[in-house]
Enzyme design. Structure first.
Site, short mmCIF file in Angstrom:
data_model
loop_
_atom_site.label_atom_id
_atom_site.label_comp_id
_atom_site.label_asym_id
_atom_site.label_seq_id
_atom_site.Cartn_x
_atom_site.Cartn_y
_atom_site.Cartn_z
N PHE A 179 3.72 -10.30 -4.21
CA PHE A 179 2.66 -9.87 -3.29
C PHE A 179 3.30 -9.05 -2.18
O PHE A 179 4.24 -9.53 -1.54
CB PHE A 179 1.92 -11.07 -2.68
CG PHE A 179 0.75 -10.67 -1.81
CD1 PHE A 179 0.94 -10.20 -0.52
CD2 PHE A 179 -0.54 -10.71 -2.30
CE1 PHE A 179 -0.12 -9.80 0.27
CE2 PHE A 179 -1.63 -10.31 -1.51
CZ PHE A 179 -1.41 -9.85 -0.23
N ASP A 287 11.43 -7.96 0.63
CA ASP A 287 10.21 -8.22 1.40
C ASP A 287 10.29 -9.63 1.98
O ASP A 287 10.05 -10.61 1.28
CB ASP A 287 8.99 -8.07 0.48
CG ASP A 287 7.69 -8.32 1.22
OD1 ASP A 287 6.63 -7.98 0.67
OD2 ASP A 287 7.72 -8.87 2.34
C1 LIG Z 1 5.49 -11.29 1.02
C2 LIG Z 1 4.39 -10.56 1.72
N1 LIG Z 1 4.49 -9.22 1.87
C3 LIG Z 1 3.52 -8.51 2.50
C4 LIG Z 1 2.40 -9.14 2.98
C5 LIG Z 1 1.32 -8.30 3.68
O1 LIG Z 1 1.32 -8.58 5.05
P1 LIG Z 1 -0.01 -8.30 5.88
O2 LIG Z 1 -0.39 -6.86 5.61
O3 LIG Z 1 -1.05 -9.28 5.37
O4 LIG Z 1 0.40 -8.53 7.29
C6 LIG Z 1 2.25 -10.52 2.87
C7 LIG Z 1 1.01 -11.17 3.43
N2 LIG Z 1 0.73 -12.49 3.01
C8 LIG Z 1 -0.54 -12.83 2.75
C9 LIG Z 1 -0.92 -14.11 2.57
S1 LIG Z 1 -2.53 -14.21 2.12
C10 LIG Z 1 -2.74 -12.57 2.18
C11 LIG Z 1 -4.00 -11.91 1.79
O5 LIG Z 1 -4.09 -10.69 2.09
O6 LIG Z 1 -4.83 -12.58 1.17
C12 LIG Z 1 -1.58 -11.94 2.56
C13 LIG Z 1 3.27 -11.26 2.21
O7 LIG Z 1 3.16 -12.60 2.03
#
Ligand SMILES: Cc1ncc(COP(=O)(O)O)c(CNc2csc(C(=O)O)c2)c1O
Length: 464
Positions: A179, A287
């Site tokens: 992710f 990441d």
């Molecule tokens: C490993 C990793 N890389 C990038 C991201 C994206 O970060 P944001 O854009 O959400 O701040 C995340 C964000 N985590 C996340 C948990 S639930 C979620 C969602 O959009 O449902 C997003 C991450 O866990």
């Protein structure tokens, strides 16, 4: 902070939460709401909701709380002239940085820079950090192919039509269950759930297998080693095949595939990922948006890989617990011209100052070491509980130390029932993947919290 959880509604969310969510739903989608919080009353590891329920929060919003709620040192920071000025006069950092900007970065974020990565781009969220790294990697890759020569007229003209060679046929390789965010590039690299991706156009980028690690590790050493070797071979084959057509400019990997279900692999597997990327000229992005900032028992989870001098990642991306998002990188991946990786705000000094204070509190209180020790106790406690609940829970996993742990239920429905019942029992815990439950406590989570968590898990396992 409170001494223990207190829930006095039949379920969480309670009636007041539900009513407020209904109001919000008139304005924006409230279907994702877990509960409505009262942040004035929340304190330390305890989240208070709109119904005045007091929950021990072992998920930290979405793994995005480093120290807890209403932390005294951060309240003091918020009262400072420095913070108020930064908060109320938000600069376009790329063009009008505050006079103390370099100092703020040197006092805070740069003190935790991964080895060999002395440059930093601050961004707005985890997705935008990964997008920034993807673009920087592609620009550096093409600059390397051109030997540093100027753009050709054909490149300049064709990119305006989104055609090659100006819009190059480069790809970003990611891994099954990974992710990396929800913007177009980061979403194309994201491989965790269909609901995140469906109906959104995607880059046709390759996905490599990630080892399906068997537990307990001690009983599955040979099988896991063979699985990792198989996955590494398939990964390298993708890089080789793509070289002939659409080269892999960047590989992106999480040290623990978190949204995908807390998927782990050995340090040597990750080190080989890095070495193979280097061998085939692909930039390597780690990441650490979710694994970063201490929860795995190291400040950066990838510190456990044992990377040697010259093997360090090309990029490390971060956000969540740090509050400020961004990428650490090397000077060689700074674009060859200004305004190529650029946007209005380029980060947020208010969050940069918050990160500086969080890093200071972590350092002054040895919270990474504290989390490593607490993680060992947490693992032992969970192993004891699960040994007495065979068949209900499986695949308890973490990384020897650190509180970044997870375990599985036999079905998604069982997992959902556990999470809902834990909330009713006063514990806010999260799910990931289709049947995993994950723990993401703050770095101030300690023995007293652990005892409360253990009691709630024992009780809940009997209730579902
Ligand atoms: C490993 C990793 N890389 C990038 C991201 C994206 O970060 P944001 O854009 O959400 O701040 C995340 C964000 N985590 C996340 C948990 S639930 C979620 C969602 O959009 O449902 C997003 C991450 O866990």
């Amino acid at each position: 902070e409170p001494v223990k959880p207190q829930v006095h509604t039949d379920a969480v969310p309670g009636p007041k939460s539900l009513a407020i969510s209904k109001d919000i739903d008139q304005i924006q989608d409230a279907r994702t709401h877990v509960l409505v919080a009262d942040y004035e009353k929340s304190s330390g590891n305890y989240l208070v909701d709109a119904d005045n329920n007091v929950l021990l929060d072992v998920f930290g919003q979405i793994s995005s709380i480093a120290l807890g709620y209403n932390v005294p040192q951060l309240i003091e920071l918020a009262k400072s002239k420095e913070f108020i000025t930064a908060a109320l006069n938000r600069p376009a950092l790329g063009s009008f940085p505050p006079k103390d900007w370099a100092k703020w970065l040197e006092e805070g974020l740069l003190t935790v820079r991964p080895k060999g990565l002395d440059h930093l781009v601050t961004t707005l969220c985890g997705s935008s950090a990964n997008e920034t790294a993807f673009k920087a990697a592609c620009m550096a890759y093409r600059n390397r192919e051109r030997g540093g020569a100027a753009f050709t007229q054909e490149e300049l003209d064709s990119c305006m039509l989104n055609h090659a060679p100006g819009s190059p046929e480069l790809v970003v390789l990611s891994f099954k269950s990974g992710f990396h965010g929800r913007l177009f590039g980061s979403l194309s690299a994201t491989r965790s759930k269909a609901i995140h991706k469906i109906d959104v156009p995607a880059f046709d980028w390759p996905v490599a297998p990630f080892p399906n690690t068997q537990y307990p590790l001690a009983e599955n050493e040979a099988a896991n080693k063979a699985e990792e070797a198989k996955c590494l071979a398939e990964y390298e084959e993708i890089l080789i095949q793509h070289k002939k057509t659409r080269p892999v400019a960047a590989v992106i990997i999480e040290p623990i595939l978190s949204e995908g279900g807390d998927c782990h692999a050995s340090p040597e597997y990750f080190r080989q990922l890095r070495l193979i990327a280097k061998k085939h000229g692909a930039f390597f992005i780690v990441d650490e948006v979710q694994t970063g900032v201490g929860a795995t028992g190291k400040f950066w989870a990838h510190e456990k890989w044992g990377l040697k001098e010259g093997e360090e990642p090309d990029f490390v991306t971060f956000s969540k617990k740090m509050q400020q998002a961004g990428i650490f990188h090397k000077l060689e991946t700074r674009p060859n011209a200004p305004y190529r990786n650029y946007n209005t705000w380029m980060g947020d000094p208010m969050r940069t100052l918050q990160a500086r204070e969080i890093i200071k509190v972590i350092r002054d209180n040895n919270l990474v070491e504290h989390t490593a020790v607490t993680g060992k106790k947490l693992a032992a406690t969970l192993e004891d509980i699960f040994s007495r609940n065979q068949g209900v829970v499986s695949n308890h996993r973490g990384q020897d130390d650190g509180t970044f742990q997870a375990f599985d239920f036999e079905t998604p429905a069982k997992r959902d029932a556990f999470v809902a019942k834990m909330r009713a029992n006063g514990i806010q815990v999260g799910g990931c993947g289709d049947r995993s439950t994950r723990l993401r406590p703050t770095l101030t989570f300690g023995d007293a919290h652990l005892a409360i968590l253990a009691e709630a898990i024992e009780k809940t396992l009997k209730q579902i």
